[in-house]
Design a protein around this motif. Structure first.
Motif, PDB file in Angstrom:
ATOM      1  N   ASN A  90      40.966  66.103  35.806  1.00  0.00           N
ATOM      2  CA  ASN A  90      40.224  66.077  37.126  1.00  0.00           C
ATOM      3  C   ASN A  90      39.047  65.701  37.108  1.00  0.00           C
ATOM      4  OD1 ASN A  90      42.644  67.662  37.344  1.00  0.00           O
ATOM      5  ND2 ASN A  90      41.478  69.326  38.491  1.00  0.00           N
ATOM      6  N   LEU A  91      38.747  64.714  37.950  1.00  0.00           N
ATOM      7  CA  LEU A  91      37.208  64.191  37.977  1.00  0.00           C
ATOM      8  C   LEU A  91      36.422  64.701  38.968  1.00  0.00           C
ATOM      9  CD1 LEU A  91      38.603  60.248  38.624  1.00  0.00           C
ATOM     10  CD2 LEU A  91      37.555  61.182  36.486  1.00  0.00           C
ATOM     11  N   ASN A  92      37.062  65.297  39.958  1.00  0.00           N
ATOM     12  CA  ASN A  92      36.091  65.959  40.865  1.00  0.00           C
ATOM     13  C   ASN A  92      36.675  67.128  41.762  1.00  0.00           C
ATOM     14  OD1 ASN A  92      37.118  63.544  42.295  1.00  0.00           O
ATOM     15  ND2 ASN A  92      36.047  64.612  44.170  1.00  0.00           N
ATOM     16  N   ARG A  93      35.804  68.009  42.353  1.00  0.00           N
ATOM     17  CA  ARG A  93      36.396  69.138  43.356  1.00  0.00           C
ATOM     18  C   ARG A  93      35.549  68.735  44.550  1.00  0.00           C
ATOM     19  NH1 ARG A  93      36.410  74.869  40.088  1.00  0.00           N
ATOM     20  NH2 ARG A  93      38.144  74.366  38.834  1.00  0.00           N
ATOM     21  N   ASN A  94      36.286  68.990  46.071  1.00  0.00           N
ATOM     22  CA  ASN A  94      35.688  69.112  47.031  1.00  0.00           C
ATOM     23  C   ASN A  94      35.272  67.665  47.465  1.00  0.00           C
ATOM     24  OD1 ASN A  94      35.751  71.921  46.645  1.00  0.00           O
ATOM     25  ND2 ASN A  94      33.799  71.814  45.679  1.00  0.00           N
ATOM     26  N   GLY A  95      34.396  67.623  48.475  1.00  0.00           N
ATOM     27  CA  GLY A  95      33.602  66.451  48.996  1.00  0.00           C
ATOM     28  C   GLY A  95      34.440  65.430  49.861  1.00  0.00           C
ATOM     29  N   GLN A  96      35.691  65.972  50.458  1.00  0.00           N
ATOM     30  CA  GLN A  96      36.413  64.794  51.444  1.00  0.00           C
ATOM     31  C   GLN A  96      36.156  65.615  52.817  1.00  0.00           C
ATOM     32  OE1 GLN A  96      38.026  62.437  49.101  1.00  0.00           O
ATOM     33  NE2 GLN A  96      36.642  63.823  47.698  1.00  0.00           N
ATOM     34  N   ALA A  97      36.746  65.113  53.887  1.00  0.00           N
ATOM     35  CA  ALA A  97      36.499  65.552  55.319  1.00  0.00           C
ATOM     36  C   ALA A  97      37.325  65.049  56.086  1.00  0.00           C
ATOM     37  CB  ALA A  97      34.933  65.395  55.651  1.00  0.00           C
ATOM     38  N   ALA A 288      29.891  71.666  47.806  1.00  0.00           N
ATOM     39  CA  ALA A 288      29.835  70.222  47.851  1.00  0.00           C
ATOM     40  C   ALA A 288      30.744  69.727  46.549  1.00  0.00           C
ATOM     41  CB  ALA A 288      28.418  69.837  48.095  1.00  0.00           C
ATOM     42  N   LEU A 289      30.541  68.338  46.661  1.00  0.00           N
ATOM     43  CA  LEU A 289      31.211  67.524  45.605  1.00  0.00           C
ATOM     44  C   LEU A 289      30.650  68.045  44.190  1.00  0.00           C
ATOM     45  CD1 LEU A 289      33.001  65.158  45.230  1.00  0.00           C
ATOM     46  CD2 LEU A 289      30.947  63.522  45.481  1.00  0.00           C
ATOM     47  N   ARG A 290      31.461  68.159  43.495  1.00  0.00           N
ATOM     48  CA  ARG A 290      31.146  68.689  42.137  1.00  0.00           C
ATOM     49  C   ARG A 290      32.083  67.740  41.093  1.00  0.00           C
ATOM     50  NH1 ARG A 290      31.084  75.122  42.941  1.00  0.00           N
ATOM     51  NH2 ARG A 290      29.106  75.499  43.685  1.00  0.00           N
ATOM     52  N   PHE A 291      31.307  67.517  39.979  1.00  0.00           N
ATOM     53  CA  PHE A 291      31.952  66.628  38.921  1.00  0.00           C
ATOM     54  C   PHE A 291      32.169  67.116  37.609  1.00  0.00           C
ATOM     55  CE2 PHE A 291      30.118  63.272  42.026  1.00  0.00           C
ATOM     56  CZ  PHE A 291      30.988  62.363  42.131  1.00  0.00           C
ATOM     57  N   GLY A 295      32.340  72.211  33.197  1.00  0.00           N
ATOM     58  CA  GLY A 295      33.586  71.938  32.689  1.00  0.00           C
ATOM     59  C   GLY A 295      34.953  72.606  33.648  1.00  0.00           C
ATOM     60  N   ALA A 296      34.433  73.433  34.417  1.00  0.00           N
ATOM     61  CA  ALA A 296      35.476  73.948  35.378  1.00  0.00           C
ATOM     62  C   ALA A 296      36.100  73.026  36.336  1.00  0.00           C
ATOM     63  CB  ALA A 296      34.628  75.033  36.403  1.00  0.00           C
ATOM     64  N   VAL A 297      35.507  72.032  36.675  1.00  0.00           N
ATOM     65  CA  VAL A 297      36.221  70.983  37.380  1.00  0.00           C
ATOM     66  C   VAL A 297      37.180  70.108  36.725  1.00  0.00           C
ATOM     67  CG1 VAL A 297      35.311  68.699  38.616  1.00  0.00           C
ATOM     68  CG2 VAL A 297      34.019  70.535  38.961  1.00  0.00           C
ATOM     69  N   ASN A 298      37.031  69.895  35.409  1.00  0.00           N
ATOM     70  CA  ASN A 298      37.784  68.646  34.979  1.00  0.00           C
ATOM     71  C   ASN A 298      38.913  69.104  34.197  1.00  0.00           C
ATOM     72  OD1 ASN A 298      34.425  68.124  33.958  1.00  0.00           O
ATOM     73  ND2 ASN A 298      35.373  66.846  35.418  1.00  0.00           N
ATOM     74  N   PHE A 299      39.141  70.329  33.926  1.00  0.00           N
ATOM     75  CA  PHE A 299      40.247  70.772  33.543  1.00  0.00           C
ATOM     76  C   PHE A 299      41.555  70.436  34.127  1.00  0.00           C
ATOM     77  CE2 PHE A 299      43.676  73.785  31.781  1.00  0.00           C
ATOM     78  CZ  PHE A 299      43.571  73.614  30.652  1.00  0.00           C
TER      79      PHE A 299
END
Length: 380
Positions: A90-97, A288-291, A295-299
């Motif tokens: 996974n590259l990121n979480r959140n940050g769309q609208a 907000a957008l997290r990268f 490491g929680a974002v990426n697994f």
């Protein structure tokens, strides 16, 4: 732990679309994290998600910044020939609208409830854009509309528009709103043509968003290269999230014509969690957008992949329930990811499923996906 294994392919071409969340791939190349792992990442700017998919399948791209649902749609043969695909991380979480036109806002439609009220009072064909029929933005838009009693398949007309074209289409009056990634929602506010009706993190806090994807054939024949790509992007993700200064430096770089091609101001506010809706309201967004987020974002959780299949089933893109767990176990490259995580000293979770509560109060935990997909009042 450093990578001591020779990559099968040293130069890798990774596609991306002009969005803020391409940043970890770009920064992995710009800051030299790729060279640390024996590869050279060549970012390749693409014109649409369909282009990304097609070039992954022909081998013109080795990997790509990609939509979760697009990867699973390709795996399951929705809208294209079925092909075995791989989610490396996974590259990121959140940050769309979700953006509504200024015209709708002036008529009183500024969120889901008021949009539903306006649509009931003024019946006509309302047109909304998403970026790809099986992708995340289509699923966020569908979920949000349905949560407010609007049937996304019967009550609105859906069109597909590349992310960077959303604001020009809205400005030209071709649609009433759209769902896309940043910076295009904030850009619509800056240009005075749209307002933010909802963020995607309001739909699902800490939701999965883009992934680093490849064909399964590429991963099978290039396992060392695949691990090296994951490791390099993990390091870039950690670097971006390390400080506000790093995020601002990233915004400066990706705003250039080679990448997102917009003003730095369109990117910089929301990556720091500073949100405004275009109607005088502002807030600090805790999701907000997290990268990286340690490491929680990426697994690549199996439940993240399965959720998109449940929504594809919900909306009739899948005519029957797939073997959700089997498909996700094949697509999500958890073993490769864990090896790259060890190289980069990135923490990994104990389990492959995670639990989340979405905007309508429904809990998604990946344990009974077929029942979950059938549980919605509004569905195909």
């Amino acid at each position: 732990m450093m990578n001591k294994v020779q990559a099968e392919k040293q130069v890798v071409k990774i596609g991306f679309n002009a969005l803020t969340d391409c940043a970890s791939i770009v920064m992995a190349a710009v800051l030299g994290f790729d060279e640390k792992y024996g590869i050279k990442i060549v970012p390749s700017k693409e014109s649409s998600w369909a282009s990304v998919r097609d070039k992954l399948l022909t081998g013109e791209l080795d990997a790509a910044h990609a939509l979760y649902g697009m990867v699973y749609g390709t795996q399951l043969g929705i809208g294209s020939t079925a092909r075995d695909m791989a989610v490396l991380m996974n590259l990121n979480r959140n940050g769309q609208a979700i953006t509504l036109s200024r015209r709708l806002a002036e008529q009183g439609a500024t969120d889901g409830a008021t949009l539903a009220k306006l649509m009931a009072q003024e019946p006509r064909t309302y047109t909304f854009a998403q970026t790809f029929p099986t992708g995340t933005h289509a699923m966020w838009l569908h979920y949000w509309l349905a949560a407010h009693g609007i049937d996304p398949l019967r009550d609105v007309r859906a069109i597909t528009v590349p992310p960077a074209q959303m604001v020009p289409y809205l400005k030209a009056g071709h649609m009433d709103g759209f769902c896309a990634g940043e910076p295009w929602n904030h850009q619509a506010i800056m240009e005075g043509v749209g307002i933010t009706a909802a963020t995607s993190q309001q739909i699902w806090p800490e939701h999965p968003e883009k992934v680093l994807a490849a064909s399964r054939d590429f991963v099978r024949s290039h396992p060392n290269t695949s691990r090296a790509m994951i490791a390099a992007v993990l390091e870039a993700s950690r670097w971006i999230d390390a400080s506000s200064a790093n995020r601002m430096a990233m915004a400066e770089i990706i705003s250039s014509a080679a990448y997102v091609n917009t003003g730095k101001d369109a990117i910089s506010q929301r990556i720091l969690g500073h949100y405004q809706d275009g109607m005088g309201n502002s807030w600090e967004d805790a999701h907000a957008l997290r990268f990286h987020h340690e490491g929680a974002v990426n697994f690549p959780y199996l439940s993240d992949g399965m959720w998109f299949m449940t929504q594809q089933r919900r909306w009739g893109l899948l005519k029957s329930d797939p073997d959700y767990h089997h498909v996700a176990s094949a697509v999500q490259q958890t073993s490769l990811y864990k090896e790259a995580a060890e190289w980069t000293e990135t923490p990994v979770p104990q389990g492959v499923l995670r639990s989340s509560t979405l905007m309508d109060g429904k809990v998604w935990d990946g344990r009974d996906p077929a029942r979950y997909a059938a549980s919605f009042a509004i569905r195909q």
